[in-house]
Design an enzyme around this catalytic site. Sequence first.
Site, PDB file in Angstrom:
ATOM      1  N   PHE A  55       0.826  -1.215   0.000  1.00  0.00           N
ATOM      2  CA  PHE A  55       0.000   0.000   0.000  1.00  0.00           C
ATOM      3  C   PHE A  55       0.850   1.250   0.000  1.00  0.00           C
ATOM      4  O   PHE A  55       0.660   2.159   0.794  1.00  0.00           O
ATOM      5  CB  PHE A  55      -0.944  -0.019   1.208  1.00  0.00           C
ATOM      6  CG  PHE A  55      -1.704  -1.307   1.338  1.00  0.00           C
ATOM      7  CD1 PHE A  55      -2.631  -1.672   0.381  1.00  0.00           C
ATOM      8  CD2 PHE A  55      -1.460  -2.166   2.389  1.00  0.00           C
ATOM      9  CE1 PHE A  55      -3.319  -2.868   0.476  1.00  0.00           C
ATOM     10  CE2 PHE A  55      -2.145  -3.367   2.499  1.00  0.00           C
ATOM     11  CZ  PHE A  55      -3.074  -3.724   1.542  1.00  0.00           C
ATOM     12  N   CYS A  56       1.776   1.315  -0.920  1.00  0.00           N
ATOM     13  CA  CYS A  56       2.741   2.412  -1.014  1.00  0.00           C
ATOM     14  C   CYS A  56       2.649   3.011  -2.415  1.00  0.00           C
ATOM     15  O   CYS A  56       2.294   2.313  -3.366  1.00  0.00           O
ATOM     16  CB  CYS A  56       4.143   1.840  -0.757  1.00  0.00           C
ATOM     17  SG  CYS A  56       5.509   2.969  -1.018  1.00  0.00           S
ATOM     18  N   GLY A  57       2.980   4.265  -2.543  1.00  0.00           N
ATOM     19  CA  GLY A  57       2.990   4.897  -3.858  1.00  0.00           C
ATOM     20  C   GLY A  57       3.989   4.262  -4.811  1.00  0.00           C
ATOM     21  O   GLY A  57       3.875   4.413  -6.030  1.00  0.00           O
TER      22      GLY A  57
END
Length: 181
Positions: A55-57
């Site tokens: 859930f990271c850019g």
Amino acid sequence: MAEIARRALLASPLLMAASPMPTVFDFTLDALEGGALPLAAFRGRALMVVNTASFCGFTPQYAALQRLHDRFEARGFAVIGVPSNDFRQESEDNARIRQFCDTMYGITFPMAALTRVRGQGAHPLYAWLARQGGGPPGWNFHKFLVARDGRTVRSFPTATAPEAPPVLLAINAALEARPAA
């Protein structure tokens, strides 16, 4: 009594031969699916060890990591994904991490279980990588490239894309290095 003292002295670490410098192949991670993921199984290969997060850019880097793995695997290269919640962007459940990687990116490279990668609780592999490669990960998708010798480590920060020209040049150089004995 004198014999016991003599044996103790001979067994002293000060008199014993220095142990060889560790390599990346001396470490074992827990596998995402359970069990062990011994890096000794990759002896002689160049490895890219990457702390990942779902859930990271930067999560889309998974696709490029898979392409690298596919492109260079036959030449003796492997990507090792190491999910970490050190930056609070990963699931706490290994089964969900596996499902995400399979569903979203079709990941086939080896994946470790959820692992600490920085600070006092860092896995020994990551403590070693930080010492060899210029410091701990500053964020998710920090890339440590280890040459075939298992000792030479180069680090690439998160913002450096897995397929950036400097990374590709470094992978080719790592593949050309002599394997560890």
